[in-house]
Design a protein around this motif. Structure first.
Motif, short mmCIF file in Angstrom:
data_model
loop_
_atom_site.label_atom_id
_atom_site.label_comp_id
_atom_site.label_asym_id
_atom_site.label_seq_id
_atom_site.Cartn_x
_atom_site.Cartn_y
_atom_site.Cartn_z
N TYR A 76 0.88 -1.17 0.00
CA TYR A 76 0.00 0.00 0.00
C TYR A 76 0.92 1.22 0.00
N GLU A 77 0.76 2.08 -1.02
CA GLU A 77 1.66 3.22 -1.17
C GLU A 77 0.88 4.53 -1.19
N ASP A 78 1.37 5.51 -0.45
CA ASP A 78 0.85 6.86 -0.50
C ASP A 78 1.95 7.74 -1.07
N ARG A 79 1.84 8.05 -2.35
CA ARG A 79 2.84 8.86 -3.04
C ARG A 79 2.37 10.32 -3.04
N ARG A 80 3.22 11.20 -2.55
CA ARG A 80 2.84 12.60 -2.41
C ARG A 80 3.78 13.51 -3.17
N GLY A 81 3.31 14.72 -3.42
CA GLY A 81 4.12 15.72 -4.10
C GLY A 81 3.43 17.07 -4.03
N VAL A 82 4.20 18.12 -4.32
CA VAL A 82 3.69 19.49 -4.28
C VAL A 82 4.01 20.16 -5.61
N ASN A 105 -0.56 17.11 -3.50
CA ASN A 105 -1.17 15.91 -4.08
C ASN A 105 -0.87 14.66 -3.25
N SER A 106 -1.86 13.78 -3.16
CA SER A 106 -1.69 12.49 -2.50
C SER A 106 -2.36 11.42 -3.35
N PHE A 107 -1.55 10.48 -3.89
CA PHE A 107 -2.05 9.38 -4.70
C PHE A 107 -1.78 8.07 -3.96
N THR A 108 -2.81 7.30 -3.69
CA THR A 108 -2.62 6.02 -3.00
C THR A 108 -2.80 4.88 -4.00
N TYR A 109 -1.91 3.90 -3.89
CA TYR A 109 -1.88 2.78 -4.83
C TYR A 109 -1.79 1.45 -4.09
N LEU A 110 -2.29 0.41 -4.71
CA LEU A 110 -1.98 -0.97 -4.36
C LEU A 110 -0.98 -1.45 -5.40
N SER A 111 0.26 -1.73 -4.96
CA SER A 111 1.36 -1.99 -5.89
C SER A 111 1.89 -3.41 -5.74
N TYR A 133 -2.19 -0.06 -8.94
CA TYR A 133 -3.57 0.33 -9.23
C TYR A 133 -3.96 1.47 -8.30
N LEU A 134 -4.49 2.54 -8.87
CA LEU A 134 -4.83 3.74 -8.11
C LEU A 134 -6.08 3.51 -7.26
N LEU A 135 -5.96 3.74 -5.96
CA LEU A 135 -7.09 3.62 -5.04
C LEU A 135 -7.76 4.97 -4.79
N SER A 136 -6.97 6.01 -4.63
CA SER A 136 -7.52 7.35 -4.42
C SER A 136 -6.52 8.38 -4.90
N ALA A 137 -7.02 9.58 -5.25
CA ALA A 137 -6.15 10.66 -5.71
C ALA A 137 -6.81 11.98 -5.31
N TYR A 174 -8.86 11.85 -13.51
CA TYR A 174 -7.77 12.71 -13.99
C TYR A 174 -6.43 11.97 -13.92
N ILE A 175 -6.28 11.08 -12.95
CA ILE A 175 -5.07 10.27 -12.81
C ILE A 175 -5.36 8.87 -13.35
N ASN A 176 -4.48 8.35 -14.20
CA ASN A 176 -4.69 7.01 -14.75
C ASN A 176 -4.73 5.98 -13.64
N ARG A 177 -5.69 5.05 -13.73
CA ARG A 177 -5.87 4.08 -12.66
C ARG A 177 -4.74 3.05 -12.62
N LEU A 178 -4.14 2.72 -13.78
CA LEU A 178 -3.06 1.72 -13.83
C LEU A 178 -1.75 2.42 -14.11
N ASN A 179 -0.70 1.99 -13.41
CA ASN A 179 0.59 2.65 -13.50
C ASN A 179 1.70 1.60 -13.44
N VAL A 180 2.74 1.78 -14.26
CA VAL A 180 3.89 0.87 -14.27
C VAL A 180 5.14 1.68 -13.99
N ALA A 181 6.01 1.15 -13.11
CA ALA A 181 7.24 1.85 -12.73
C ALA A 181 8.43 0.91 -12.80
#
Length: 246
Positions: A76-82, A105-111, A133-137, A174-181
């Motif tokens: 469970y990831e909470d990725r933040r930025g300003v 900004n706060s984007f939470t993911y299940l990774s 997978y994006l859970l909340s943004a 506004y934020i893509n639900r699926l993300n690859v890193a």
């Protein structure tokens, strides 16, 4: 949301084979989201500041061959930025409107990272992809407005919390639900069952949905004809985790 996620992580942990080498991990991230900075009158109006997020989850070694191991994680990831934006519009003679906006900004993911790990001793390095997978943004915006006229200046502050998935101003998220890193890092031993995991990740796919990514300037100056932005936004982060093995 976090309570139900903890239950899910626990169920997955106990469903893994008894022979698998398991662990739990948690830590902090310093990172943010960046892209092509928007311009107004030939000058860039945006800047990016890092912010501190966090993550926690489970890890398991699913394959081990001498000096090579394949590790899988569920996090469970909470990725933040300003993001900051500053610009001044001159609507007419002897008039000016300055806007200084800050987006937290706060984007939470299940990774699910899948990591190829190398090393024969306690110290190991690894590399591999992760699918999230994006859970909340959400974005907390603060707009410091200054209206300048012949009579003087009038200052005001507008604060707003935006749901970047479900807000009515967007036709879809506004934020893509699926993300690859891509991930690269090292495991540093601290104790027989405890390690420090230091990791750098960088997204490969576009974070924002191009069908919803519209110009900030256009929203202010021409709200009836807001143009889409053609750019790619990426998230980068440096993580430090403590990993406890069973």
């Amino acid at each position: 949301m976090q309570y139900h996620l903890l239950i899910t992580l626990a169920l997955l942990l106990f469903s893994l084979p008894a022979t698998a080498q398991l662990g739990i991990k948690g830590g902090l991230t310093v990172g943010g989201t960046y892209g092509s900075a928007e311009e107004f009158d030939g000058e860039k109006i945006e800047s990016i500041d890092p912010a501190i997020g966090y993550q926690f989850g489970i890890t398991a070694t699913v394959l081990e061959l001498n000096a090579f191991r394949l590790n899988a994680e569920l996090l469970y990831e909470d990725r933040r930025g300003v993001k900051n934006a500053s610009f001044t519009i001159i609507p007419g003679p002897d008039q000016g409107v300055s806007s200084d906006i800050k987006f937290k900004n706060s984007f939470t993911y299940l990774s699910v990272p899948l990591l190829a790990t190398f090393g024969t001793g306690s110290f190991n390095v690894y590399i591999g992809p992760s699918v999230s997978y994006l859970l909340s943004a959400t974005s907390e915006s603060t707009n410091e407005l200054t209206v300048i006229t012949i009579a003087g200046e009038n200052r005001s502050t507008v604060q707003e919390e935006i749901d970047l998935i479900n807000d009515d101003r967007y036709g879809e998220s506004y934020i893509n639900r699926l993300n690859v890193a891509a991930n690269i890092g090292a495991m540093i031993p601290l104790a027989p069952k405890l390690k420090l995991d230091v990791r750098l990740y960088h997204t490969i796919t576009d974070v924002t949905n191009d069908d919803e990514d519209r110009s900030l300037i256009d929203r202010v100056t021409r709200p009836q004809d807001v143009r889409l932005r053609d750019d790619k936004d990426s998230t980068v982060g440096l993580q430090a985790n403590l990993v406890l093995s069973f």
